[in-house]
Write a protein that holds these residues in place. Sequence first.
Motif, PDB file in Angstrom:
ATOM      1  N   GLU A  28      -9.633  19.593  36.208  1.00  0.00           N
ATOM      2  CA  GLU A  28     -11.052  19.849  36.892  1.00  0.00           C
ATOM      3  C   GLU A  28     -12.035  20.585  36.009  1.00  0.00           C
ATOM      4  OE1 GLU A  28     -10.519  21.385  40.926  1.00  0.00           O
ATOM      5  OE2 GLU A  28      -9.101  19.723  41.267  1.00  0.00           O
ATOM      6  N   CYS A  29     -11.510  21.819  35.497  1.00  0.00           N
ATOM      7  CA  CYS A  29     -12.482  22.439  34.568  1.00  0.00           C
ATOM      8  C   CYS A  29     -12.878  21.825  33.421  1.00  0.00           C
ATOM      9  CB  CYS A  29     -11.560  23.596  33.950  1.00  0.00           C
ATOM     10  SG  CYS A  29     -12.474  24.729  32.756  1.00  0.00           S
ATOM     11  N   SER A  32     -15.457  18.763  34.027  1.00  0.00           N
ATOM     12  CA  SER A  32     -16.952  19.357  34.480  1.00  0.00           C
ATOM     13  C   SER A  32     -17.758  19.469  33.259  1.00  0.00           C
ATOM     14  CB  SER A  32     -16.729  20.587  35.330  1.00  0.00           C
ATOM     15  OG  SER A  32     -16.085  21.538  34.706  1.00  0.00           O
ATOM     16  N   SER A  35     -20.377  16.976  32.243  1.00  0.00           N
ATOM     17  CA  SER A  35     -21.556  17.081  33.366  1.00  0.00           C
ATOM     18  C   SER A  35     -22.414  18.391  33.210  1.00  0.00           C
ATOM     19  CB  SER A  35     -20.929  16.804  34.845  1.00  0.00           C
ATOM     20  OG  SER A  35     -20.286  15.812  34.775  1.00  0.00           O
ATOM     21  N   ASP A  59     -25.753  21.198  41.572  1.00  0.00           N
ATOM     22  CA  ASP A  59     -24.261  20.404  42.207  1.00  0.00           C
ATOM     23  C   ASP A  59     -23.188  20.465  41.192  1.00  0.00           C
ATOM     24  OD1 ASP A  59     -25.784  19.873  44.407  1.00  0.00           O
ATOM     25  OD2 ASP A  59     -26.320  17.607  43.742  1.00  0.00           O
ATOM     26  N   VAL A  60     -23.528  20.388  39.801  1.00  0.00           N
ATOM     27  CA  VAL A  60     -22.373  20.751  38.892  1.00  0.00           C
ATOM     28  C   VAL A  60     -21.900  22.232  38.873  1.00  0.00           C
ATOM     29  CG1 VAL A  60     -21.849  20.616  36.308  1.00  0.00           C
ATOM     30  CG2 VAL A  60     -23.231  18.848  37.392  1.00  0.00           C
ATOM     31  N   LYS A  62     -22.071  24.320  41.132  1.00  0.00           N
ATOM     32  CA  LYS A  62     -21.242  24.867  42.284  1.00  0.00           C
ATOM     33  C   LYS A  62     -19.731  24.453  42.430  1.00  0.00           C
ATOM     34  CE  LYS A  62     -25.468  25.223  45.450  1.00  0.00           C
ATOM     35  NZ  LYS A  62     -26.106  24.511  46.353  1.00  0.00           N
ATOM     36  N   SER A  63     -19.625  23.557  41.625  1.00  0.00           N
ATOM     37  CA  SER A  63     -18.235  22.819  41.459  1.00  0.00           C
ATOM     38  C   SER A  63     -17.341  23.401  40.498  1.00  0.00           C
ATOM     39  CB  SER A  63     -18.121  21.413  41.331  1.00  0.00           C
ATOM     40  OG  SER A  63     -18.782  20.990  40.211  1.00  0.00           O
ATOM     41  N   LEU A  64     -17.969  24.506  39.629  1.00  0.00           N
ATOM     42  CA  LEU A  64     -17.226  24.984  38.545  1.00  0.00           C
ATOM     43  C   LEU A  64     -16.399  25.727  38.550  1.00  0.00           C
ATOM     44  CD1 LEU A  64     -20.372  25.648  36.027  1.00  0.00           C
ATOM     45  CD2 LEU A  64     -18.720  23.662  35.975  1.00  0.00           C
ATOM     46  N   ASP A  65     -15.093  26.143  38.068  1.00  0.00           N
ATOM     47  CA  ASP A  65     -14.413  27.042  37.799  1.00  0.00           C
ATOM     48  C   ASP A  65     -14.731  28.008  36.726  1.00  0.00           C
ATOM     49  OD1 ASP A  65     -12.003  28.568  37.159  1.00  0.00           O
ATOM     50  OD2 ASP A  65     -10.598  27.146  37.465  1.00  0.00           O
TER      51      ASP A  65
END
Length: 119
Positions: A28-29, A32, A35, A59-60, A62-65
């Motif tokens: 996931e990291c 991302s 993006s 949006d990108v 907020k989804s980050l680790d």
Amino acid sequence: MGSSSFHFLSLSLSVLVIAATVCGVSAECVTSIPSLVSQCSQYVKIAGPEVPPSKDCCDVVKSLDVPCICKFVTPEVEKLISMEKAVFVGTSCGLTIQPGMKCGSYVVPPLARGTELTD
């Protein structure tokens, strides 16, 4: 960020994505990062003022680790982006970024008086 700098950053991050995938870093990291580059690079370029990020960038973000992404902040990346602006973008998008957190060689400074971060 100039076209050649953006392409260099994109290429460098693509190589890091492949290397991280082989080494078992969170998928996931890693996925991302492209993006993040495409949606947010204009907001963290060294030249120019701080500009509030777009909804697509947020949006990108907020989804980050964030701790995972910070592992990819090398001295080369720090030559291409403003870490202060990266923190500004993160907080503008609603991330809580703790003072003292280290990202690459950058350490998030203490908050100025009267400044609050939101969740």
